[in-house]
Scaffold this motif. Sequence first.
Motif, mmCIF file in Angstrom:
data_model
loop_
_atom_site.group_PDB
_atom_site.id
_atom_site.type_symbol
_atom_site.label_atom_id
_atom_site.label_comp_id
_atom_site.label_asym_id
_atom_site.label_seq_id
_atom_site.Cartn_x
_atom_site.Cartn_y
_atom_site.Cartn_z
ATOM 1 N N ILE A 105 0.977 -1.123 0.000
ATOM 2 C CA ILE A 105 -0.015 -0.005 0.008
ATOM 3 C C ILE A 105 0.871 1.355 0.093
ATOM 4 O O ILE A 105 0.480 1.950 -0.605
ATOM 5 C CB ILE A 105 -1.118 0.028 1.181
ATOM 6 C CG1 ILE A 105 -2.033 -0.963 1.172
ATOM 7 C CG2 ILE A 105 -1.644 1.195 1.541
ATOM 8 C CD1 ILE A 105 -2.822 -1.034 2.225
ATOM 9 N N CYS A 106 1.883 1.183 0.970
ATOM 10 C CA CYS A 106 2.950 2.403 0.950
ATOM 11 C C CYS A 106 3.605 2.567 -0.474
ATOM 12 O O CYS A 106 3.840 3.742 -0.843
ATOM 13 C CB CYS A 106 3.936 2.185 1.894
ATOM 14 S SG CYS A 106 3.236 2.252 3.655
ATOM 15 N N TYR A 107 3.816 1.683 -1.105
ATOM 16 C CA TYR A 107 4.450 1.767 -2.199
ATOM 17 C C TYR A 107 3.322 2.251 -3.363
ATOM 18 O O TYR A 107 3.860 3.332 -4.072
ATOM 19 C CB TYR A 107 5.156 0.424 -3.000
ATOM 20 C CG TYR A 107 5.650 0.336 -4.347
ATOM 21 C CD1 TYR A 107 6.798 0.637 -4.760
ATOM 22 C CD2 TYR A 107 4.735 0.300 -5.574
ATOM 23 C CE1 TYR A 107 7.387 0.751 -5.753
ATOM 24 C CE2 TYR A 107 5.298 0.236 -6.962
ATOM 25 C CZ TYR A 107 6.506 0.612 -7.038
ATOM 26 O OH TYR A 107 7.149 0.746 -8.222
ATOM 27 N N GLN A 108 2.188 1.724 -3.374
ATOM 28 C CA GLN A 108 1.224 2.144 -4.327
ATOM 29 C C GLN A 108 0.870 3.779 -4.158
ATOM 30 O O GLN A 108 0.469 4.521 -5.036
ATOM 31 C CB GLN A 108 -0.104 1.475 -4.323
ATOM 32 C CG GLN A 108 -1.061 1.862 -5.230
ATOM 33 C CD GLN A 108 -2.515 0.986 -4.809
ATOM 34 O OE1 GLN A 108 -2.504 0.269 -4.075
ATOM 35 N NE2 GLN A 108 -3.215 1.279 -5.776
ATOM 36 N N GLY A 160 -6.607 4.112 3.899
ATOM 37 C CA GLY A 160 -5.970 5.114 4.889
ATOM 38 C C GLY A 160 -6.088 4.489 6.424
ATOM 39 O O GLY A 160 -5.165 4.596 6.979
ATOM 40 N N ILE A 161 -7.096 3.538 6.728
ATOM 41 C CA ILE A 161 -7.236 2.984 8.013
ATOM 42 C C ILE A 161 -6.000 1.810 8.130
ATOM 43 O O ILE A 161 -5.333 1.881 9.074
ATOM 44 C CB ILE A 161 -8.385 2.231 8.091
ATOM 45 C CG1 ILE A 161 -9.397 3.455 8.398
ATOM 46 C CG2 ILE A 161 -8.580 1.191 9.284
ATOM 47 C CD1 ILE A 161 -10.970 2.957 8.511
ATOM 48 N N LYS A 162 -5.778 1.099 6.992
ATOM 49 C CA LYS A 162 -4.446 0.347 7.135
ATOM 50 C C LYS A 162 -3.232 0.897 7.176
ATOM 51 O O LYS A 162 -2.363 0.432 8.089
ATOM 52 C CB LYS A 162 -4.630 -0.522 5.883
ATOM 53 C CG LYS A 162 -5.689 -1.478 5.565
ATOM 54 C CD LYS A 162 -5.711 -2.182 4.236
ATOM 55 C CE LYS A 162 -6.628 -3.116 4.150
ATOM 56 N NZ LYS A 162 -6.950 -3.945 2.935
ATOM 57 N N THR A 204 1.005 2.543 11.704
ATOM 58 C CA THR A 204 1.825 3.453 12.672
ATOM 59 C C THR A 204 1.669 3.208 14.143
ATOM 60 O O THR A 204 2.817 3.580 14.809
ATOM 61 C CB THR A 204 1.398 4.664 12.421
ATOM 62 O OG1 THR A 204 0.101 5.099 12.935
ATOM 63 C CG2 THR A 204 1.595 5.093 10.856
ATOM 64 N N PHE A 205 0.657 2.378 14.694
ATOM 65 C CA PHE A 205 0.456 2.303 16.048
ATOM 66 C C PHE A 205 1.683 1.816 16.925
ATOM 67 O O PHE A 205 1.942 2.159 17.796
ATOM 68 C CB PHE A 205 -0.855 1.563 16.354
ATOM 69 C CG PHE A 205 -2.079 2.267 15.939
ATOM 70 C CD1 PHE A 205 -1.929 3.415 15.544
ATOM 71 C CD2 PHE A 205 -3.340 1.645 15.975
ATOM 72 C CE1 PHE A 205 -3.151 4.320 15.263
ATOM 73 C CE2 PHE A 205 -4.568 2.500 15.718
ATOM 74 C CZ PHE A 205 -4.299 3.695 15.404
ATOM 75 N N PRO A 206 2.124 0.692 16.267
ATOM 76 C CA PRO A 206 3.321 0.155 17.171
ATOM 77 C C PRO A 206 4.622 1.039 17.326
ATOM 78 O O PRO A 206 5.225 1.042 18.043
ATOM 79 C CB PRO A 206 3.984 -1.048 16.207
ATOM 80 C CG PRO A 206 2.728 -1.631 15.576
ATOM 81 C CD PRO A 206 2.030 -0.077 15.023
#
Length: 332
Positions: free
Chosen positions: A92-95, A259-261, A266-268
Amino acid sequence: MREVAFIKQNKEKWLSFEKAIFNNDFKDADELASQYIHVINDLAYAQTYYPKSKVITYLNQLAAKAYQKIYKTKAEDTNRIIRFWKTEVPLICYQYRKFIYVAFIIFFAFTFVGAISAANDGEFVRSILGDDYVNMSLENIEAGDPVAVYKSGSNWGSFIGITINNLKVGIIAFVLGVFLGIGTLYIMFKNCVMLGSFQYFFYEKGVLWESVRGIWIHGSMEIFAIVIEAAAGLILGASILFPATHSRYTSFKLGAKTGIKILISTFPFTFCAGFLEGFITRYSNIMPHWLSVGIILSTLGCISYYYLIYPFKIQKQITKSPQTTNASFEII
């Protein structure tokens, strides 16, 4: 993207995946699961943009075969979480990497505005941080401990309170993206201007290095995570502004899911930053310089690698496949 271009772009990858499924040509189940996720993403795209195309039938069949292979070799309940962080989020971050880049550009721009404003207006820092906080910081500087504020309260109390606050900021930055991204930009502006003016304040007082050694022990992950969360908010806003061939509602749902994913990923890092601030930062003034710098560089390197470098490695790993024939593609 036109359907012909979409097929041409992904054809070799699908055929290679199909061949690997029939020949059991996978190093391990994780590799199969990673490519399965990619096919599912292509299927969702095709269902949205080409609802009457035969490519949907083909991808459905391919995904079904892959699904059967996956669940014969591994259990979903024990590996889903691992795959989420190992493969799904990086893809997802790549896309959506351009949104992450834009978020960082905005971060640096707004932080620079805060620093410049503080440099040109002696009262700006007080107007942003408040008289009480500035006066307390001045007292701490005079006492020889510029970041003494991080030593107040208990370790666990600080950790819990700070973590909850950071989670709140990140969630708000994302949720306010629903206002066409403007809400996200507001949260970024507010926090970045504060950061820029805050750091300039310490620079002006001649204790910038001491403040960096303290603040950025936890700040590297904390601030980086907020930028990523802001990128998720911008994705949400863009899904409403630019629905492409989707209905605006469908585009919004896809943007919210994506966006939720990213937000959850980021939570950890946010928990880690809270732990560092509650248990480690308070000792920054007595620990060796090499140790504080080492913590800053290692935490910054860890989160930077995950969001900026690792996605490219996963994408390359998934798209790299041998050439094959076009026989099984006749259905398209």
